[in-house]
Scaffold this active site. Sequence first.
Site, PDB file in Angstrom:
ATOM      1  N   LYS A 213       0.832  -1.203   0.000  1.00 32.17           N
ATOM      2  CA  LYS A 213       0.000   0.000   0.000  1.00 32.17           C
ATOM      3  C   LYS A 213       0.868   1.254   0.000  1.00 32.17           C
ATOM      4  CE  LYS A 213      -3.518   2.782   0.670  1.00 32.17           C
ATOM      5  NZ  LYS A 213      -4.425   3.151  -0.421  1.00 32.17           N
ATOM      6  N   CYS A 267      -3.808   9.834   1.525  1.00 36.43           N
ATOM      7  CA  CYS A 267      -2.949   8.729   1.080  1.00 36.43           C
ATOM      8  C   CYS A 267      -1.612   9.215   0.535  1.00 36.43           C
ATOM      9  CB  CYS A 267      -3.683   7.901   0.027  1.00 36.43           C
ATOM     10  SG  CYS A 267      -5.069   6.948   0.677  1.00 36.43           S
TER      11      CYS A 267
END
Length: 414
Positions: A213, A267
């Site tokens: 991720k 993010c």
Amino acid sequence: MKNICVFGLGYIGLPTAAMFAHHGANVIGVDVNQHAVDTINQGKIHIVEPGLEAIVKQAVDNGKLKASLEPVNADAYLIAVPTPFKGSNHEPDLSYIQAVSKALAPLLEKGDVVILESTSPVGATEKMVEWLAEERSDLSFPKYHEPDTEADIFVAYCPERVLPGKVVEELISNDRIIGGMTKESTAKAKEVYRIFVEGELLETNSRTAEMAKLTENASRDVSIAFANELSIISDKLDINVWELIDLANHHPRVNILQPGAGVGGHCIAVDPWFIVNQNPNEAKIIRAAREINDSKPSWVVDKINAEVDKLKDQGIAKPMVALLGLAFKPDIDDLRESPAVNIAKTMLDADNANILLVEPNIEKLPEKLGCGTLVSLGTALEQANIIAVLVGHSEFKSVNLPSNKSIVDAVGII
């Protein structure tokens, strides 16, 4: 896996909870925000996400989805709470995960599945297990270095990889990484996501899933940094960066991204720092990309102020500047880590010009911009001397910006 409890009803947790409920599971969504809980229980949503409200309303009306301030017993627990960073060294803040762990631990029963979705530094899933084990010494928990060992509770890390604005579609269609603490944990987590995920479920361990991720977002950050640095160089050389990139991208093996006002969101603007924090001597390119993208808003402010100074030289004591866009990306209402918000805050604090703020996806300004004025696009275009485009919203692309006013286009919509 008929009963699922989702912690965190934000931009990821709520769509995920709704998708499980839409596909037949009984879902309790837990959040500390009373407004969010009340709104969801009315069959409405407190965020902007196309297609989501209809799914939430149907799930609530059918009794499959309910929001609550308190968790309840379930077969599977998903954690989708924030993981910001803190301090000048960008240290990951896992306090939200720790708080959920303490709230969740008393409910655990043998055979339950616990899945961490929050973007986290490598080792966060193991840390969560430590917190759960501290509260429940009567249960056995999986160990990362013993992937074949059985445990009472199954634990996995399964990051989201969806695009705001397309979350409903991508939750179903995107491939999903399933990183179990043990092999059996991976299998159990796959059962949970197979309820609605049509994409491939990719098996790995928790640490690799965590790093995957971070790697995805760091890769994007590096690519954006190249485009942003290119825009600064092109401006200095009096070259149109948008034309330059278009020409370069005709090369069959070149695909340069578009520059912007910076990088925002929870993010890409945050996750690479988790890698840098854990690997300060090795993460050289990742750190440089973060610094380039973090500095881009200041460069945009300088471009706006240069136009302000020109008008002051022409006798306008305090020019009117319209800042178009506050969200971190086009056509959403999410202001988290938004470079446009930072630009607006800098301009307001400097008080070098009168500032008009335009953001069609929100109804009121965030607290940090409390002294600003939120206006319509029409008002801004009419009243401003200088127009700075900070976000490429559809509304901005559909109008002709006045040619008789100074324009600073940070996103290339002209």
